[in-house]
Enzyme design. Sequence first.
Site, short mmCIF file in Angstrom:
data_model
loop_
_atom_site.label_atom_id
_atom_site.label_comp_id
_atom_site.label_asym_id
_atom_site.label_seq_id
_atom_site.Cartn_x
_atom_site.Cartn_y
_atom_site.Cartn_z
N GLY A 1 -40.66 -49.50 -61.81
CA GLY A 1 -39.47 -48.96 -61.54
C GLY A 1 -38.38 -49.69 -60.83
CB ILE B 1 -45.68 -48.16 -64.59
CG1 ILE B 1 -46.53 -49.20 -63.63
CG2 ILE B 1 -45.29 -48.93 -66.03
CD1 ILE B 1 -47.85 -49.78 -64.19
CD GLU C 1 -46.76 -53.87 -62.87
OE1 GLU C 1 -45.80 -54.73 -63.15
OE2 GLU C 1 -47.54 -53.23 -63.90
CG HIS D 1 -49.87 -54.00 -67.31
ND1 HIS D 1 -49.70 -52.92 -67.60
CD2 HIS D 1 -48.83 -54.55 -66.95
CE1 HIS D 1 -48.29 -52.40 -67.18
NE2 HIS D 1 -47.85 -53.50 -66.96
CG ASN E 1 -44.99 -56.36 -69.60
OD1 ASN E 1 -44.91 -56.51 -70.85
ND2 ASN E 1 -45.86 -55.89 -68.94
CG PHE E 2 -40.25 -58.62 -74.26
CD1 PHE E 2 -39.86 -58.90 -73.25
CD2 PHE E 2 -40.09 -59.31 -75.64
CE1 PHE E 2 -38.72 -59.82 -73.09
CE2 PHE E 2 -38.94 -60.34 -75.29
CZ PHE E 2 -38.46 -60.58 -74.24
CE LYS E 3 -44.51 -51.94 -68.80
NZ LYS E 3 -44.98 -50.87 -68.43
O1 G3P Z 1 -45.55 -55.06 -66.12
C1 G3P Z 1 -44.18 -54.51 -65.59
C2 G3P Z 1 -44.42 -52.99 -65.33
O2 G3P Z 1 -45.44 -52.20 -65.63
C3 G3P Z 1 -43.38 -52.11 -64.91
O3 G3P Z 1 -42.78 -51.26 -65.74
O4 G3P Z 1 -40.91 -50.14 -67.04
O5 G3P Z 1 -41.59 -49.61 -64.69
O6 G3P Z 1 -40.52 -51.87 -65.10
P1 G3P Z 1 -41.29 -50.75 -65.49
#
Ligand code: G3P
Length: 218
Positions: free
Chosen positions: A179, A144, A139, A91, A8-10
């Site tokens: 994470g 996150i 999630e 999300h 996910n590039f956000k």
């Molecule tokens: O959609 C993936 C996400 O919310 C996880 O983010 O930065 O914790 O890998 P991250």
Amino acid sequence: MKPLILINFKTYPEALGKDGVLFARKLAVVRTKKYEIALSPSLLTLPLLSIQPSFPFFAQHVDPFEPGAHTGSISPEELKALGVRGTILNHSEKKVSFSMLKATIRRCQKVRLQMVLCAATPLEAKKLLPLKPDYLAYEPKGLIGGNISVTKARPAIITTVVELSQKISPETKVLCGAGVHSREDVQRALELGCHGVLLSHAVVLAKNPQKFLQELVS
Ligand code: G3P
């Protein structure tokens, strides 16, 4: 079907617009026999990438509306026309009301756009699974963006979500995210019954994203 690694590039600047195109090119040289790697760029970056389809793509959001008089909306048909495989929905950073979720999933199923529906808790997963998404992504919000993987911090909850999915919507594949940052994290997710992971900052903000991803999927 290989387990899915969905990146996910956000809206990280490192992966937006022209930088997003360069970023995806770097990732395109990563090789793996074990996993399928898919990307979820921002909605404005998505069309720049989908014209050179080295990956399956998922949008970060979609609306339930038909093409027509819906200013500011993204329709499932428009995504489908870009050749994307599916979309993330609900999300933790882009929550959607339950009635909108129901309508959106129905519309996506109609145009055959795959759905990665996010749930932050087992309770939310229980509520969403009857909608029969292709993927349910567990999630936990508090993890996150951090460096403690959901697979280490919440293994029992991942198992609970996998069991709920098997009971309520056996066709749905469970992903987990938050994470995730190592090969071990991905392997643990699979051991716990997931079909793959979602991850973001560990790849997007890595010093060398290509090397990082290659290690993760080897
Ligand atoms: O959609 C993936 C996400 O919310 C996880 O983010 O930065 O914790 O890998 P991250």
